[in-house]
Design a protein around this motif. Structure first.
Motif, PDB file in Angstrom:
ATOM      1  N   ALA A 247       0.834  -1.206   0.000  1.00  0.00           N
ATOM      2  CA  ALA A 247       0.000   0.000   0.000  1.00  0.00           C
ATOM      3  C   ALA A 247       0.867   1.253   0.000  1.00  0.00           C
ATOM      4  CB  ALA A 247      -0.951  -0.005   1.199  1.00  0.00           C
ATOM      5  N   GLU A 248       1.919   1.246   0.805  1.00  0.00           N
ATOM      6  CA  GLU A 248       2.831   2.401   0.850  1.00  0.00           C
ATOM      7  C   GLU A 248       3.516   2.589  -0.502  1.00  0.00           C
ATOM      8  OE1 GLU A 248       6.591   4.098   3.512  1.00  0.00           O
ATOM      9  OE2 GLU A 248       5.750   2.129   3.978  1.00  0.00           O
ATOM     10  N   TYR A 249       3.960   1.491  -1.106  1.00  0.00           N
ATOM     11  CA  TYR A 249       4.587   1.560  -2.427  1.00  0.00           C
ATOM     12  C   TYR A 249       3.602   2.118  -3.461  1.00  0.00           C
ATOM     13  CZ  TYR A 249       6.887   0.159  -6.743  1.00  0.00           C
ATOM     14  OH  TYR A 249       7.458   0.170  -7.990  1.00  0.00           O
ATOM     15  N   ASP A 250       2.388   1.599  -3.467  1.00  0.00           N
ATOM     16  CA  ASP A 250       1.385   2.068  -4.431  1.00  0.00           C
ATOM     17  C   ASP A 250       1.112   3.558  -4.265  1.00  0.00           C
ATOM     18  OD1 ASP A 250       1.178  -0.470  -5.505  1.00  0.00           O
ATOM     19  OD2 ASP A 250      -0.669  -0.969  -4.423  1.00  0.00           O
ATOM     20  N   GLN A 251       1.032   4.009  -3.024  1.00  0.00           N
ATOM     21  CA  GLN A 251       0.783   5.429  -2.759  1.00  0.00           C
ATOM     22  C   GLN A 251       1.933   6.287  -3.285  1.00  0.00           C
ATOM     23  OE1 GLN A 251       0.530   6.404   1.397  1.00  0.00           O
ATOM     24  NE2 GLN A 251      -0.162   8.479   1.006  1.00  0.00           N
ATOM     25  N   LEU A 252       3.162   5.882  -3.020  1.00  0.00           N
ATOM     26  CA  LEU A 252       4.320   6.643  -3.493  1.00  0.00           C
ATOM     27  C   LEU A 252       4.444   6.586  -5.013  1.00  0.00           C
ATOM     28  CD1 LEU A 252       6.960   5.751  -0.767  1.00  0.00           C
ATOM     29  CD2 LEU A 252       5.792   7.938  -1.109  1.00  0.00           C
ATOM     30  N   TRP A 253       4.144   5.417  -5.592  1.00  0.00           N
ATOM     31  CA  TRP A 253       4.216   5.299  -7.045  1.00  0.00           C
ATOM     32  C   TRP A 253       3.199   6.231  -7.710  1.00  0.00           C
ATOM     33  CZ3 TRP A 253       1.179   3.973 -11.177  1.00  0.00           C
ATOM     34  CH2 TRP A 253       1.855   3.734 -12.377  1.00  0.00           C
ATOM     35  N   ARG A 254       1.972   6.269  -7.154  1.00  0.00           N
ATOM     36  CA  ARG A 254       0.939   7.168  -7.704  1.00  0.00           C
ATOM     37  C   ARG A 254       1.356   8.622  -7.550  1.00  0.00           C
ATOM     38  NH1 ARG A 254      -2.469   3.323  -5.569  1.00  0.00           N
ATOM     39  NH2 ARG A 254      -2.799   4.524  -3.670  1.00  0.00           N
ATOM     40  N   ALA A 255       1.964   8.986  -6.422  1.00  0.00           N
ATOM     41  CA  ALA A 255       2.412  10.369  -6.212  1.00  0.00           C
ATOM     42  C   ALA A 255       3.461  10.741  -7.263  1.00  0.00           C
ATOM     43  CB  ALA A 255       2.973  10.540  -4.798  1.00  0.00           C
ATOM     44  N   TRP A 256       4.383   9.828  -7.547  1.00  0.00           N
ATOM     45  CA  TRP A 256       5.410  10.084  -8.559  1.00  0.00           C
ATOM     46  C   TRP A 256       4.765  10.223  -9.940  1.00  0.00           C
ATOM     47  CZ3 TRP A 256       8.572   5.776 -11.150  1.00  0.00           C
ATOM     48  CH2 TRP A 256       9.510   6.320 -12.039  1.00  0.00           C
ATOM     49  N   ARG A 257       3.897   9.284 -10.274  1.00  0.00           N
ATOM     50  CA  ARG A 257       3.225   9.312 -11.578  1.00  0.00           C
ATOM     51  C   ARG A 257       2.419  10.597 -11.756  1.00  0.00           C
ATOM     52  NH1 ARG A 257      -1.612   5.613 -11.655  1.00  0.00           N
ATOM     53  NH2 ARG A 257      -2.340   7.413 -10.516  1.00  0.00           N
ATOM     54  N   ASP A 258       1.678  10.985 -10.723  1.00  0.00           N
ATOM     55  CA  ASP A 258       0.854  12.188 -10.801  1.00  0.00           C
ATOM     56  C   ASP A 258       1.700  13.453 -10.914  1.00  0.00           C
ATOM     57  OD1 ASP A 258      -1.308  10.487 -10.622  1.00  0.00           O
ATOM     58  OD2 ASP A 258      -1.789  11.013  -8.535  1.00  0.00           O
ATOM     59  N   ALA A 259       2.806  13.507 -10.173  1.00  0.00           N
ATOM     60  CA  ALA A 259       3.693  14.676 -10.232  1.00  0.00           C
ATOM     61  C   ALA A 259       4.309  14.799 -11.630  1.00  0.00           C
ATOM     62  CB  ALA A 259       4.774  14.586  -9.164  1.00  0.00           C
ATOM     63  N   ALA A 260       4.731  13.680 -12.190  1.00  0.00           N
ATOM     64  CA  ALA A 260       5.304  13.702 -13.536  1.00  0.00           C
ATOM     65  C   ALA A 260       4.245  14.088 -14.570  1.00  0.00           C
ATOM     66  CB  ALA A 260       5.909  12.343 -13.876  1.00  0.00           C
ATOM     67  N   ALA A 261       3.041  13.590 -14.420  1.00  0.00           N
ATOM     68  CA  ALA A 261       1.957  13.930 -15.353  1.00  0.00           C
ATOM     69  C   ALA A 261       1.614  15.412 -15.270  1.00  0.00           C
ATOM     70  CB  ALA A 261       0.728  13.078 -15.058  1.00  0.00           C
ATOM     71  N   THR A 262       1.617  15.960 -14.073  1.00  0.00           N
ATOM     72  CA  THR A 262       1.339  17.395 -13.900  1.00  0.00           C
ATOM     73  C   THR A 262       2.408  18.232 -14.596  1.00  0.00           C
ATOM     74  OG1 THR A 262       0.200  17.008 -11.813  1.00  0.00           O
ATOM     75  CG2 THR A 262       1.025  19.232 -12.198  1.00  0.00           C
TER      76      THR A 262
END
Length: 92
Positions: free
Chosen positions: A45-60
């Protein structure tokens, strides 16, 4: 074309770099999530949360870059260089 990147893109790229660093730090602590080393549900869950944060930041970052138009590749290179290899003279 200026060698100075757009100031509004720098914090967006910095957020993506920071999120990626957090993800890598987590992998250093727990190992690779695909190595079959028995991660707990909490670790996944922690990995998924951090991965989504990275993906979202890069997409932004990329959305803002796309919206600016112009020389996207050149601007992306300037921003990434400014974030990843800052000029120590400018920081002083």
């Amino acid at each position: 074309m200026s060698d100075v990147p757009s100031d509004d893109l720098i914090p967006l790229e910095q957020a993506a770099v920071d999120a990626h660093a957090q993800l890598l730090e987590l992998q250093e602590r727990y190992g690779s999530p695909s190595a079959g080393d028995g991660w707990t549900e909490q670790q996944h869950a922690e990995y998924d949360q951090l991965w989504r944060a990275w993906r979202d930041a890069a997409a932004t970052f990329h959305a803002k870059l796309r919206d600016k138009g112009g020389d996207r590749i050149g601007e992306e290179m300037r921003v990434k260089a400014a974030v990843r290899h800052p000029d120590p003279e400018l920081a002083a």
